[in-house]
Design an enzyme around this catalytic site. Structure first.
Site, PDB file in Angstrom:
ATOM      1  CG  ASP A  53       2.780   0.855   0.113  1.00  0.00           C
ATOM      2  OD1 ASP A  53       2.093   1.855  -0.186  1.00  0.00           O
ATOM      3  OD2 ASP A  53       2.263  -0.237   0.406  1.00  0.00           O
ATOM      4  CB  SER A  54       1.198   4.090   3.125  1.00  0.00           C
ATOM      5  OG  SER A  54       0.397   3.008   2.686  1.00  0.00           O
TER       6      SER A  54
ATOM      7  CB  CYS B  58       2.080   4.135  -1.984  1.00  0.00           C
ATOM      8  SG  CYS B  58       0.706   4.856  -1.043  1.00  0.00           S
TER       9      CYS B  58
ATOM     10  CD  GLU C  57      -1.756  -3.848   6.799  1.00  0.00           C
ATOM     11  OE1 GLU C  57      -1.990  -3.486   7.979  1.00  0.00           O
ATOM     12  OE2 GLU C  57      -1.071  -3.203   5.993  1.00  0.00           O
TER      13      GLU C  57
ATOM     14  CB  CYS D 171      -5.149  -0.895  -2.854  1.00  0.00           C
ATOM     15  SG  CYS D 171      -4.375  -0.989  -1.205  1.00  0.00           S
TER      16      CYS D 171
ATOM     17  CG  HIS E  17      -2.738  -4.021   1.453  1.00  0.00           C
ATOM     18  ND1 HIS E  17      -2.054  -2.839   1.329  1.00  0.00           N
ATOM     19  CD2 HIS E  17      -2.494  -4.476   2.714  1.00  0.00           C
ATOM     20  CE1 HIS E  17      -1.423  -2.579   2.475  1.00  0.00           C
ATOM     21  NE2 HIS E  17      -1.672  -3.564   3.320  1.00  0.00           N
TER      22      HIS E  17
END
Length: 275
Positions: free
Chosen positions: A11-12, A74, A153, A185, A187
């Site tokens: 993933d990024s 991702c 995050e 996404c 996240h």
């Protein structure tokens, strides 16, 4: 012997750990090697060419670890680079867009599906194309939600600020009456409760992590690559940059302690330092 080789993932950053966690929960005997490109995130603001180049570099790094299957965990890399990655490797490659699209098409009752993700993912139109290949009658309503990633995050998974941001982003989708919403996404599953509260009980939330894990399990079984052996999972985590809060963030995503997080330098060689 190939069945005993690890699954590779990238993933990024660390958002793809939601996919890793779903895979480990579904397939507890598999080994997983994860790479988070923490030095070069976010991918969601970069060009197709740059994301494709980064994705190839990481893929070659993971291939040197004798992986048996690659998960592009991702959404932006799946939208921009999946076809290229598949053209340069001889193992199965699973992205996160097609599994989410299939689940949304199956879940919607009124044929109105919402998609939320980074600007690059939304602007790529990848989810729109994938859903309409399955059912051209489905209407797709897409919204970029760039502030969700830094909120996650930072650990702001609920509270007034996160709820207000969600209301502003998702209000249009509520008005449109979507009854299935793709969390486009990796996240976003961490703020699923907030998103669900805004969207209401009548909207099915499609978690790409769970859907991707199910796809990986099917591919491994169909190709005869499922481990099926005892001993429990092992998880190796590599990143391109170590920052002060990284271990805390990794364990927040996974829900358990990782023995070691290893640093990889710009030449994609492992550095001794780790946390």
């Amino acid at each position: 012997m190939r069945a005993k080789q690890p699954i590779g993932m990238f993933d990024s950053g660390i958002g793809g750990l939601t996919v890793l966690k779903a895979i480990m929960e579904r397939m507890p005997d598999e080994n997983v090697v994860y790479f988070g490109d923490t030095a070069r995130l976010p991918y969601g603001t970069k060009s197709r060419e740059t994301v494709t180049r980064f994705s190839e570099e990481i893929t070659r790094f993971l291939m040197r670890r004798n992986i048996k299957l690659l998960v592009v965990a991702c959404n932006t890399a799946s939208a921009y680079a999946l076809a290229h990655i598949r053209s340069i490797v001889d193992i199965p490659v699973v992205g996160v867009i097609e599994p989410g699209a299939r689940a949304a098409a199956a879940a919607t009752r009124n044929r109105k599906v919402g998609v939320i993700g980074t600007r690059a993912t939304i602007e790529s139109g990848a989810y729109l194309e994938a859903i309409q290949r399955l059912d051209p009658a489905i209407r797709v309503f897409s919204t970029a939600c760039p502030l969700f990633v830094p909120l996650v995050e930072e650990g702001w998974l609920d509270g007034d600020i996160t709820c207000e941001v969600a209301r502003r982003y998702l209000g249009h989708l509520v008005t449109c009456g979507v009854d299935a919403l793709i969390l486009g996404c990796t996240h976003y599953p961490l703020i699923k409760k907030v998103i669900g509260d805004v969207m209401g009980r009548g909207t099915a939330l499609i978690d790409s992590a769970d859907e991707t894990a199910a796809t990986v399990e099917n591919v491994l079984r169909e190709s005869g690559l499922a481990s099926g052996g005892p001993g429990g999972p092992r998880c190796a985590v590599f990143v391109s940059d170590l920052h002060l809060d990284l271990r805390l963030q990794v364990e927040r995503f996974l829900g358990f302690e990782v023995p070691r997080i290893s640093l990889v330098d710009s030449k994609f060689e492992e550095v001794e330092a780790g946390v």
